[in-house]
Enzyme design. Structure first.
Site, short mmCIF file in Angstrom:
data_model
loop_
_atom_site.label_atom_id
_atom_site.label_comp_id
_atom_site.label_asym_id
_atom_site.label_seq_id
_atom_site.Cartn_x
_atom_site.Cartn_y
_atom_site.Cartn_z
N LYS A 132 31.83 33.77 49.44
CA LYS A 132 32.63 34.92 49.86
C LYS A 132 32.07 35.42 51.18
O LYS A 132 30.84 35.46 51.36
CB LYS A 132 32.56 36.01 48.77
N SER B 111 38.98 41.96 45.18
CA SER B 111 38.87 41.62 46.58
C SER B 111 38.46 40.16 46.82
O SER B 111 38.57 39.69 47.94
CB SER B 111 37.84 42.53 47.25
N SER C 297 36.39 43.09 41.19
CA SER C 297 36.77 42.06 42.16
C SER C 297 36.37 40.63 41.84
O SER C 297 36.75 39.72 42.56
CB SER C 297 36.22 42.42 43.54
N1 GLN Z 1 39.86 47.04 43.56
C1 GLN Z 1 38.72 47.89 43.59
C2 GLN Z 1 38.66 48.60 44.92
O1 GLN Z 1 39.54 48.47 45.66
C3 GLN Z 1 37.47 47.11 43.31
C4 GLN Z 1 37.05 46.29 44.46
C5 GLN Z 1 35.79 45.52 44.19
O2 GLN Z 1 35.40 45.29 43.04
N2 GLN Z 1 35.14 45.13 45.26
O3 GLN Z 1 37.73 49.29 45.21
#
Ligand code: GLN
Length: 487
Positions: free
Chosen positions: A78, A154, A178
């Protein structure tokens, strides 16, 4: 040689038996990326030259009879992990010009130590803020199961790459879901370990008390191999926990007879799509047939997890992202009139709208006069959520529920409505607030789209989580299915 659907274990055995070389394996993945990724946009950078050099080094190690189970196996990173000499963008224009001067601890562990080959850096929501991979400055990622739909976020690039066979596994991070949410939407197994189990050193910070690195792979067994190599104490991360790592691979293959699994009633209440509920309940029956003992439990404060998270996470983000000032590194506005103008314009130009929204919310909840009403209150509710789990784990070994309320939604469907986007993580966020490990695995399909099953465990129970998922995958073959056009 069609090795791109083989398990990590089989790839390792094939490499050690010299059935194929790491160079051949790496080339095959690089060719697949070149041919297929234009449909998905799952990679921000492909590091072909470096990958082949790493593959040759792995082949040399293997030829000397050295190396371990992962030596020579490709992996995607990532783009939130710093990689020395390679662009590390975090999905943001702010860091589009940033070449990391050092490797994140997990990058060193996976590549230098374990000998894995880095194929490239995966697309992601900007600074990991999002649930659909549509906030990336590099454009949205498409779901290989239906390219008109989102892969989740994400870690959308990581999951799309693995689901499409453009990498055997990928690293990912989970601040509020995410790893698990995108794994669920793409038929993968994704695990977020206990907070502190995997080093955060060199992982670009979003919300430091919640951020945790993990892995997405096609099976629990594959995930166990990679997580094993990533885990462990790191003196460079002050929240890393100094405690031996269980043998996650050896932990697979245990019977789950007598395993106590609790189903929180709040996770099956209103808002859950009927078809998802029915796939999850089918999976419960499979686990029950394998000897698991199912009971209903309650996590009464879990409905408060989304509002709590959207105070705590933006608060921490506003502080962490203060470092991007146009001075030290990252985007710098041209022709600034003075220092303040430089700060303002660099940040306004470098950050996208979702990141700006989080910085504003976070600054607000931390400001004098609002701190007690929002931030302090949220910390108190966070403690209640943690207490719910502590109580639950007195009577059950694992907690089971859906990972998401529904299957993957259409690209663009929620981009104008941040709150409906935030509600995507209603089942995943509590585990981050409590710091417990949690995993998502596929438990079937609805109209050709994958459905995720979530398992949450007590602190440091990664081995138990992975084993339960592995046992389920021994009895089912959902995880073996590949999306059309990417077989
Ligand atoms: N969807 C959540 C956010 O927008 C979690 C994102 C994540 O776990 N990095 O913050």
């Amino acid at each position: 040689m069609s090795t791109h659907r083989q398990s990590i274990k089989a790839l390792g055995e094939g490499l050690r038996a010299r059935k194929f070389s790491s160079r051949e394996l790496t080339q095959q993945y690089l060719q697949r990326i070149e041919a297929l990724d234009p449909q998905l946009n799952s990679y921000i950078s492909v590091t072909a030259e470096q990958a082949l050099a790493q593959a040759d080094a792995a082949d040399a190690r293997l030829a000397r009879g050295e190396g371990g189970p992962l030596t020579g196996i490709p992996l995607a990173q990532k783009d939130i992990f710093c990689t020395q000499g390679v662009k590390t963008s975090c999905g943001s224009k702010m860091l589009d010009n940033f070449v990391a001067p050092y490797d994140a601890t997990i990058v060193g562990k996976l590549h230098a130590d374990a000998g894995m080959v880095m194929l490239g850096k995966c697309n992601m929501d900007e600074f990991a803020m999002g649930s659909s991979n549509e906030t990336s400055w590099y454009g949205p990622v498409k779901n290989p199961w239906d390219t008109t739909r989102v892969p989740g976020g994400s870690s959308g690039g990581s999951v799309a790459a693995v689901a499409a066979g453009l990498a055997p596994a990928a690293t990912a991070t989970d601040t509020g879901g995410s790893i698990r949410q995108p794994a669920a939407l793409t038929n993968l197994t994704g695990i977020k370990p206990t907070y502190g189990r995997v080093s955060r050193y060199g992982m670009i910070a979003f919300a430091s008390s919640l951020d945790q690195a993990g892995v997405v792979a096609r099976s629990a067994e594959d995930a166990a191999y990679v997580l094993q190599a990533m885990s462990g104490f790191d003196p460079l991360d002050s929240t890393s926990i100094d405690r031996p790592v269980d043998d996650l691979v050896a932990g697979l293959g245990q019977s789950i007879k007598g395993l106590r699994i609790g189903l929180p009633r709040e996770y099956f209440a209103e808002g859950l799509a009927d078809a998802v509920r029915s796939r999850v309940m089918d999976a419960v029956k499979v686990l029950e047939a394998q000897g698991a003992v199912i009971s209903e439990i309650s996590l009464p404060n879990s409905p408060l997890s989304v509002p709590t998270y959207y105070v705590v996470a933006p608060a921490e983000a506003s502080s962490n992202l203060a470092r991007y000032d146009g001075v030290r590194y990252g985007h710098r506005a041209a022709d600034a009139k003075n220092l303040e103008d430089l700060y303002k314009r660099s940040r306004a130009e470098g950050f996208g709208p979702e990141v700006q929204r989080r910085i504003m919310v976070g600054t607000y909840v931390l400001s004098h006069g609002y701190y007690d009403a929002y931030y302090l209150k949220a910390q108190k509710v966070r403690k209640l959520i943690y207490d719910d789990f502590r109580r639950a784990f007195e009577s059950v070994d694992l907690v089971l529920g859906p990972t998401t309320t529904d299957v993957a939604f259409a690209l663009g469907a929620k981009t104008d409505d941040p709150v409906s986007m935030y509600l995507n993580d209603i089942y995943t966020i509590a585990a981050n607030l409590a710091g417990i490990p949690a995993l998502s695995l596929s438990c079937g399909f609805v109209d050709g789209l994958p459905v995720g099953l979530q398992l949450m465990g007590n602190y440091f129970d990664e081995a138990r989580l992975l084993n339960a998922a592995h046992q389920y995958q021994q009895a089912t073959d959902w995880h073996m299915q590949a999306p059309k056009g990417f077989e």
